[in-house]
Structures are given as C-alpha cells and as structure tokens.
Write a protein that holds these residues in place. Structure first.
Motif, PDB file in Angstrom:
ATOM      1  N   GLU A 179      20.827  -1.644  -7.895  1.00  0.00           N
ATOM      2  CA  GLU A 179      20.457  -2.755  -7.017  1.00  0.00           C
ATOM      3  C   GLU A 179      21.429  -3.921  -7.127  1.00  0.00           C
ATOM      4  O   GLU A 179      21.723  -4.574  -6.135  1.00  0.00           O
ATOM      5  CB  GLU A 179      19.034  -3.215  -7.331  1.00  0.00           C
ATOM      6  CG  GLU A 179      17.971  -2.150  -7.104  1.00  0.00           C
ATOM      7  CD  GLU A 179      17.858  -1.724  -5.644  1.00  0.00           C
ATOM      8  OE1 GLU A 179      18.056  -2.574  -4.762  1.00  0.00           O
ATOM      9  OE2 GLU A 179      17.580  -0.537  -5.385  1.00  0.00           O
ATOM     10  N   ARG A 293       9.769   5.866  -1.028  1.00  0.00           N
ATOM     11  CA  ARG A 293       8.692   4.895  -1.152  1.00  0.00           C
ATOM     12  C   ARG A 293       9.056   3.610  -0.453  1.00  0.00           C
ATOM     13  O   ARG A 293       8.200   2.778  -0.208  1.00  0.00           O
ATOM     14  CB  ARG A 293       8.452   4.592  -2.606  1.00  0.00           C
ATOM     15  CG  ARG A 293       9.729   4.045  -3.225  1.00  0.00           C
ATOM     16  CD  ARG A 293       9.520   3.618  -4.623  1.00  0.00           C
ATOM     17  NE  ARG A 293      10.553   2.638  -4.909  1.00  0.00           N
ATOM     18  CZ  ARG A 293      10.475   1.766  -5.876  1.00  0.00           C
ATOM     19  NH1 ARG A 293       9.416   1.735  -6.623  1.00  0.00           N
ATOM     20  NH2 ARG A 293      11.430   0.918  -6.087  1.00  0.00           N
ATOM     21  N   ARG A 297       6.236   1.284   0.907  1.00  0.00           N
ATOM     22  CA  ARG A 297       5.956   0.010   0.239  1.00  0.00           C
ATOM     23  C   ARG A 297       6.061  -1.155   1.201  1.00  0.00           C
ATOM     24  O   ARG A 297       5.282  -2.086   1.151  1.00  0.00           O
ATOM     25  CB  ARG A 297       6.955  -0.215  -0.881  1.00  0.00           C
ATOM     26  CG  ARG A 297       6.657   0.653  -2.045  1.00  0.00           C
ATOM     27  CD  ARG A 297       6.367  -0.166  -3.265  1.00  0.00           C
ATOM     28  NE  ARG A 297       5.940   0.753  -4.307  1.00  0.00           N
ATOM     29  CZ  ARG A 297       6.209   0.595  -5.577  1.00  0.00           C
ATOM     30  NH1 ARG A 297       6.882  -0.443  -5.973  1.00  0.00           N
ATOM     31  NH2 ARG A 297       5.797   1.444  -6.455  1.00  0.00           N
ATOM     32  N   ARG A 298       7.067  -1.047   2.067  1.00  0.00           N
ATOM     33  CA  ARG A 298       7.265  -2.150   2.997  1.00  0.00           C
ATOM     34  C   ARG A 298       6.086  -2.264   3.947  1.00  0.00           C
ATOM     35  O   ARG A 298       5.694  -3.326   4.351  1.00  0.00           O
ATOM     36  CB  ARG A 298       8.553  -1.932   3.788  1.00  0.00           C
ATOM     37  CG  ARG A 298       9.554  -3.010   3.499  1.00  0.00           C
ATOM     38  CD  ARG A 298      10.818  -2.833   4.301  1.00  0.00           C
ATOM     39  NE  ARG A 298      11.947  -3.011   3.426  1.00  0.00           N
ATOM     40  CZ  ARG A 298      12.823  -2.065   3.152  1.00  0.00           C
ATOM     41  NH1 ARG A 298      12.717  -0.887   3.702  1.00  0.00           N
ATOM     42  NH2 ARG A 298      13.814  -2.312   2.349  1.00  0.00           N
ATOM     43  N   ARG A 300       3.057  -1.528   3.354  1.00  0.00           N
ATOM     44  CA  ARG A 300       1.817  -1.960   2.711  1.00  0.00           C
ATOM     45  C   ARG A 300       1.653  -3.483   2.850  1.00  0.00           C
ATOM     46  O   ARG A 300       2.585  -4.233   2.585  1.00  0.00           O
ATOM     47  CB  ARG A 300       1.860  -1.601   1.229  1.00  0.00           C
ATOM     48  CG  ARG A 300       0.533  -1.753   0.527  1.00  0.00           C
ATOM     49  CD  ARG A 300       0.692  -1.556  -0.946  1.00  0.00           C
ATOM     50  NE  ARG A 300       1.117  -0.182  -1.286  1.00  0.00           N
ATOM     51  CZ  ARG A 300       1.518   0.154  -2.512  1.00  0.00           C
ATOM     52  NH1 ARG A 300       1.581  -0.735  -3.463  1.00  0.00           N
ATOM     53  NH2 ARG A 300       1.870   1.390  -2.756  1.00  0.00           N
ATOM     54  N   ALA A 302       1.061  -7.243   2.100  1.00  0.00           N
ATOM     55  CA  ALA A 302       1.349  -7.960   0.851  1.00  0.00           C
ATOM     56  C   ALA A 302       0.078  -8.548   0.253  1.00  0.00           C
ATOM     57  O   ALA A 302      -0.817  -8.930   0.963  1.00  0.00           O
ATOM     58  CB  ALA A 302       2.333  -9.077   1.112  1.00  0.00           C
TER      59      ALA A 302
END
Lengths: 302, 242
Positions: A179, A293, A297-298, A300, A302
């Motif tokens: 990252e 994921r 995840r995005r 989902r 917040a």
C-alpha cells in the motif's frame, strides 16, 4: 476467523481431490495434475506478488530451474531428494537475485523480473548447447498416480504457506509495503528483509512444481521449461481469482484450466484472446478478483 | 536527560541548505510546536529524525542514543513515529488494519495477535474512528485520513510522535475535535509530541514550547508567549512595524 475458514475450505477441497486417481481414468488424473500444478503456482505467486504488490512477470524462472535441476541430476539423485532440492535451489536463487532486484518498484520491477527469467532461459540454453544437449529425456519416471499425489502435496503446501504468511506479521507487513512502502518503513516494517523473505518463500514451491512437471513430461527443453506463458498464466489466474485471498488463486486456476481444456484443442487462439480479455477486464474493473474484498468492503455502509 | 536532542543538524540538497545547524531538545512528556513558513525546513526536520532522510551533518539523539546510520524501521522500533503532511494511509486496507499494522510493528511486542488487535481497536476508538473501523482507509475524508495517520503512529507505541500538519485543511470545528483528541491521547499515554502546524492558533493552544525555523535556521524558541513576543518572529510574521 474467515482466513482460517478459507484455509480449511481450500485444504479440504484438495483433500477430497485425493480420490481422483482411485475413481477417475488416467485422463482425469492427468487433468487433475495440471489443475493442481496451476493452483500451486498461482497460490505461490500470490504469496509474494499478491501481498507485496511487486508484480513478478518472471516466476517461471523458479519453475524452470526446478525442472532443470531434477532432470540434470536424474541419473544420480532420486526424486525424493531432487524435488526438495529443486525447491531449495529456487528459494536460494530468489535470495541471490532479490537483494538487488527488489530495490526497484512498479513497472521497472515487472520488466526486470521478466528480463531475469529470459536471461536465465538463454543461459540454460547456452549451457545445454555447450554440453551437447538440445533437450534431455528422462526414463523410469514415477507413475501418474505418484505424480498426482506429489502435485497435490505441493498445492496443499502452497496453500498452507499462503495461509501461514497471511496470518503472521510477515503478511501484515507485506500488505503495508504494497500500500505504501515509505509509510510501512516508517511504522517499523523491515521492508527489505520482508520482501526478500516473501520472494524466497514464493519461489520454493514453483521450484518443486517444475521438477515434478519435468517427470510428468519425461523430457526437458529450456524453451518450454522457461516459457514466459507460465508466468503470464499464473498471474492471470491470481488476478482473476483474487490475489489477496486464499481462495482466489485456486478459483482462478480452476476457471482457466477448465477454459483451456474447453478451447485448447479446438480453438487455441480463442483461448489466448479470452485469457487476455479476462485479465484486462479484471485488472481494470474487478481489481480484487472473484474473491476480492475491495468491492465488497466499499459497498458496505460505513 | 532530554528525550530528543538535535545537535547541529544540517541537511543539504545540492546547493540548497534546507537545515542549517539546528540544535534543540525536547523533554519527555511535553508538547513542542515547530513553527515556520513554507520552505523553513520543518518537514525535512521530521524526515531526518525519523530516518526517511540522512542528515548532511550533525546528530540526532533519542533517549540518550544516537540515531545515526539507522534505517526508518529501526528508528521506529526505538520509539519514534511520525505522520505525513501529505497523508500516506494504507489505502487498500481497512482503518482497523492500518492501525493494527502500527501495533504489530513499532516498539511493542504483543504476546498474541488477539492482544495486538485489541490494542489497535482501542486506539481506533480513541482517535474517533470507531464508526469507520471497517472502511477502506482510501475512502475516508481528509479529516478521517489525518486522524488515521495519528492513530497509526500512536499504535506503534512510540514515545515520541511527530505530527506533520494534522490540522491543515480541516474545518474549524474539526480542528477543535482534533485538538481534544490529541490532548487526550497524549495525556493518557504520557507521549512526547513534536508538532508542525500552520494553524497558528492551534499550535499556540497545543504546545508548551515552540521552536521557530526560518530558511533552515532555528531563530527562536521558548514558551508560546515568549515566541510570540520575540522581535525576530514579530518581524517575520507580522511585518516590520510590529
């Protein structure tokens, strides 16, 4: 934890696959060896490239060196010795080239990894020519079922390795490197050591796989053993399945092995076209792969 | 003994002297502000202390030992953490994983992964990111990413945490929240903070001492009041007539 669930799932599926030689014909056992080979290769590739973000286009070099070692020592060493030795030699080679090569990132690393694999291929071709070989045949290779179980063990080993790396500090550190390498280093990740360790671990199984496939082919020919398509295919599988997921490389390998089985005989060009389109599509629109994921995840809330 | 000691630290980039023999000390448990215009050398100072860059001259000492020749990861394990002015979150990892990475590396050795997770989750909460723990770091607002930088740095267990403009670009209300968070985190852990801030008001409110850099040189240091009254600082910041 879901990571453990994935590992149990994959290892369980591989365990169930152990029945293939007993119930299937030689055709299916051979097909299963091919599938297991790609699972082992794609899973190994993702240990290094999927986690660290250093995209290796040269993993075939480990496969080719393993094949070469097993074939070159065929008359002197039993496979019980030479196959593990192939894994060690591949890891040792990774350590030797890793220190200088892992200094460069991004597209430079991609090109460098590809270039090293090609360089080694031509060195082996030259060495073989000097020794008076164009290719080598090996005799009295293990039977198909034995090769199947060996390949099954390698696929399981690659999966166990991927699981082990992902669930330890090494895995967290590699993801941090992927990252943002500067930030990773600044929070205390020993980046140089971790990248090198991951490359060596990721090279070992392909070394043993190469040795095993040489016994399956019963001959060694450098242009095939070091074929860049092997590197491209394992990348495609990991990318399509999801390279930061234990199930991803397995799924990607199964999808592409099945696709190639469908198309290879009738329309090999079509297979390459579809492969290219799939890789492009996934890299652009589904970077996390089938098991990714990132998208989930995005999505989902917040 | 001071926690951090800079002895005539210089940094030269080609013909530019970014830092010129800067010396000052930071006592353990205090909050020290670093003031200075753009190009004064503030971020370079952080990079030298954290090991991201090597000094051209002088020495940085931390907890009585020289940091000369150490890599950033080694310095991090000694107990120095920093944030980045231009945020560098691990964008593809969740907020929780970002902070966990800080906890797993850095200075602390947890007996188990579960303990590290718990410690990281506690810091996520304290940093005011509890509601966003499972979001990918890259999807946070700027304010959220600045908080994440702070949380990840603190999770390393560092004794010295260097904050590089963690309030820049925030709304006034967000600045107040960030100040409260920083104070709480600092007090709870007895941290030493070295803070770069352009929001002058915030820096004055947060810091016990301030050092002022100008074109790479240290031109004043003292309490916020002393620094504000310093004639050189007055001249540079408020014009000749002040």
């Amino acid at each position: 934890m879901s990571e453990r669930r994935d590992a149990v799932l994959v290892l369980g599926a591989l365990g169930a696959g152990a029945a293939v030689p007993a119930i299937g014909s030689d055709y299916w056992t051979g097909f299963a060896i091919t599938a297991l080979m790609w699972i082992a290769l794609a899973q190994s590739w993702s240990v290094f490239s999927g986690l660290s973000g250093y995209v290796s286009f040269g993993h075939v070099v480990f496969y080719g060196l393993g094949a070469y070692l097993v074939v070159a020592t065929w008359d002197r060493l039993s496979p019980a010795l030479s196959v593990p030795l192939a894994a060690l030699a591949a890891a040792a080679f990774a350590l030797a080239i890793g220190a200088p090569v892992l200094r460069v990132r991004g597209p430079y690393f991609v090109i460098l990894s590809f270039g090293i694999a090609e360089l080694v291929k031509f060195v082996v071709i030259a060495a073989e020519a000097a020794a008076g070989h164009a290719s080598r045949l090996i005799l009295r290779t293990p039977d198909l079922a034995a090769l199947f179980y060996l390949m099954l063990a390698l696929a399981a080993a690659a999966t166990a390795l991927a699981w082990a790396v992902r669930s330890t500090r090494l895995g967290h550190g590699l993801r941090a490197i992927r990252e943002d390498e500067v930030a990773a280093e600044t929070i205390g990740v020993p980046v140089a050591r971790y990248k090198l360790a991951a490359l060596a671990l990721s090279a070992a199984v392909p070394g043993a796989v190469g040795g095993t496939m040489a016994m399956r082919a019963t001959y060694f020919e450098p242009l095939q053993a070091f074929d860049p398509m092997v590197s491209f295919t394992m990348i495609a599988m990991a990318v399509i399945g999801g390279s930061d997921d234990l199930r991803g490389p397995v799924l990607g390998a199964l999808v592409l092995v099945y696709l190639s089985e469908l198309l290879w005989a009738g329309a090999p060009q079509l297979y390459m076209v579809i492969l290219g389109a799939l890789v492009l599509g996934f890299a652009l629109f589904v970077p996390g792969g089938l098991c990714g994921r990132a998208g989930a995840r995005r999505a989902r809330p917040a | 003994m001071s926690l951090l000691e800079l002895v005539a630290v210089s940094k030269r980039y080609g013909g530019v002297l970014a830092l010129d023999q800067v010396s000052f000390t930071v006592e353990a448990g205090t909050i020290v502000g670093v003031m200075g215009a753009n190009g004064a050398g503030k971020t370079t100072l952080f990079a030298l202390i954290a090991g991201n860059e090597r000094p051209s001259g002088g020495e940085v000492r931390f907890a009585g030992r020289s940091l000369a020749g150490l890599r950033p990861d080694q310095i991090a394990r000694r107990g120095v953490a920093r944030t980045f002015q231009v945020v560098r979150p691990f964008a593809g990892l969740s907020v929780r994983e970002n902070v966990l990475a800080g906890a797993l590396f850095g200075t602390r050795a947890f007996a188990s992964a579960a303990l590290a997770r718990r410690a990281a989750d506690a810091i996520v909460e304290e940093a005011g990111l509890g509601g966003q723990a499972d979001r990918l770091a890259g999807t946070l607002t700027l304010s959220g990413q600045k908080r994440l930088e702070v949380a990840r740095a603190i999770a390393t267990g560092a004794r010295l945490v260097m904050l590089d403009e963690v309030m820049a670009g925030l709304l006034p209300a967000e600045v107040d929240e960030m100040l409260a968070t920083l104070h709480a985190l600092q007090r709870a852990r007895g941290l030493t903070l070295l803070v770069i801030e352009h929001v002058m008001q915030a820096l004055m409110r947060l810091s016990q001492r301030i050092v002022v850099l100008h074109l790479g040189a240290l031109i004043a240091q003292g309490s916020p009041e002393e620094v504000a009254a310093d004639p050189e600082v007055q001249r540079l910041y408020f014009g000749e007539t002040a």
